[in-house]
Design a protein around this motif. Structure first.
Motif: not given
Length: 340
Positions: A49-52, A42-47, A89-94, A334-340
């Motif tokens: 707004n619905d916590d997925v 899992p070298t890249y990920f995204a979270v 790479y992965v990105e969410i377009a909310e 290799t990937c760091l994301k903060f989440f709610k």
């Protein structure tokens, strides 16, 4: 304040997947480190707004994106897989309820629709072709698929030195609108738009270790200026990696792998000029990614090779960074994301 974050990376040595932890802004410590999602690469990920959590996944001879429900203890929801290697790479377009992935290995950008159950359905694929002047650029290698402020899809192609703009329709299908040719051999990797001026973007170039300041209008990019990320006397190997911009649009931060540093710039009022502010060593090896915390007062840097996480304090008024510690151990990050 205790902030939640996730770190993932390669699983070539000791890492088992994506790790969850807490960052305490008062004590400046990282604690409660535990494996949240066991999976391969899992070298890249995204979270969302619905916590997925939407993460890159490698499943045998297939790669793609997998979805996990964070609120249900990271329950697996489903995956969208394709033959060969996983994306980079992965990105969410909310607002569009789409997920983009860029596959460095196959040259394919994939657009997914987010279904009501939060799983993904592929709506379009873009097969990129071409090459450039360096040996590493023997084929197209898209490294980012990013939604611009005007809702157009921007693709950075390391392999061809191109930044392409695609129009997106309501069905999640893309149509090429324009191409910008970056300097030969520069290898555009990631870019960010200025949150205070959406007609300006800043692109980090992996092989030339530069940041490009770009004007953006009606889908068209044009070069304003290029800025080097390495000291003039540095003769070692380096590849530039991540780029972040402060919420107020006043400061730009980039990472170097090899020189192992964060390079920061003050952005001029017109957004078109950068003033070198600081180059600070991260005190670890190979900072492929980093993130500003939700308060904007810290930058956290995972290191892919030294298996630790550096905490840098950020002065909100000056943009200056100060090293705090690198006591937390997280493998192959290799990937760091903060989440709610």
């Amino acid at each position: 304040m205790k902030e939640k974050l996730l770190i993932g990376g390669y699983t070539r040595q000791t890492s088992q997947g994506i790790y969850q932890m807490l960052f305490d802004t008062q004590s400046t410590t990282i604690s409660n480190i535990k494996l949240a999602v066991p999976l391969q690469g899992p070298t890249y990920f995204a979270v969302s707004n619905d916590d997925v959590l939407y993460s890159i996944i490698q499943d045998g001879e297939q790669g793609g994106i997998a979805a996990y429900d964070i609120n249900a203890d990271f329950q697996f929801l489903g995956s969208a897989l394709q033959p060969k290697d996983s994306p980079a790479y992965v990105e969410i377009a909310e607002q569009k309820q789409l997920v983009f992935s860029a596959n460095f290995h196959t040259g394919i950008v994939t657009i997914h629709k987010i279904n009501p159950d939060k799983t993904l359905t592929i709506t379009d694929q873009i097969q990129l072709t071409g090459h450039s002047v360096k040996a590493e650029q023997e084929a197209s290698h898209p490294h980012m698929a990013h939604l611009a402020p005007d809702d157009q899809l921007i693709v950075c192609d390391y392999g061809t030195d191109k930044i392409s703009t695609y129009q997106l329709n309501d069905d999640g299908q893309a149509h090429l609108q324009a191409e910008f040719q970056a300097p030969a051999g520069s290898a555009p990797r990631h870019l960010v738009f200025n949150p205070q001026n959406p007609q300006l973007a800043y692109c980090i170039c992996e092989l030339s270790s530069q940041v490009l300041v770009l004007n953006y209008l009606n889908g068209q990019f044009s070069l304003v200026q290029a800025y080097n990320l390495l000291p003039a006397n540095y003769l070692g190997e380096n590849t530039a990696a991540a780029i972040r911009i402060s919420a107020d649009g006043q400061y730009l931060y980039t990472s170097n792998r090899g020189h192992n540093s964060i390079v920061s710039f003050r952005i001029a009022a017109d957004g078109q000029k950068l003033e070198h502010l600081q180059t600070i060593k991260t005190q670890g090896d190979f900072p492929r990614d980093f993130s500003l915390d939700p308060s904007g007062q810290f930058i956290l840097v995972p290191h892919q090779k030294s298996n630790d996480v550096s905490i840098l304090r950020r002065n909100l008024d000056s943009g200056q960074l100060t090293f705090v510690n690198n006591e937390a151990t997280v493998p192959e990050g290799t990937c760091l994301k903060f989440f709610k």
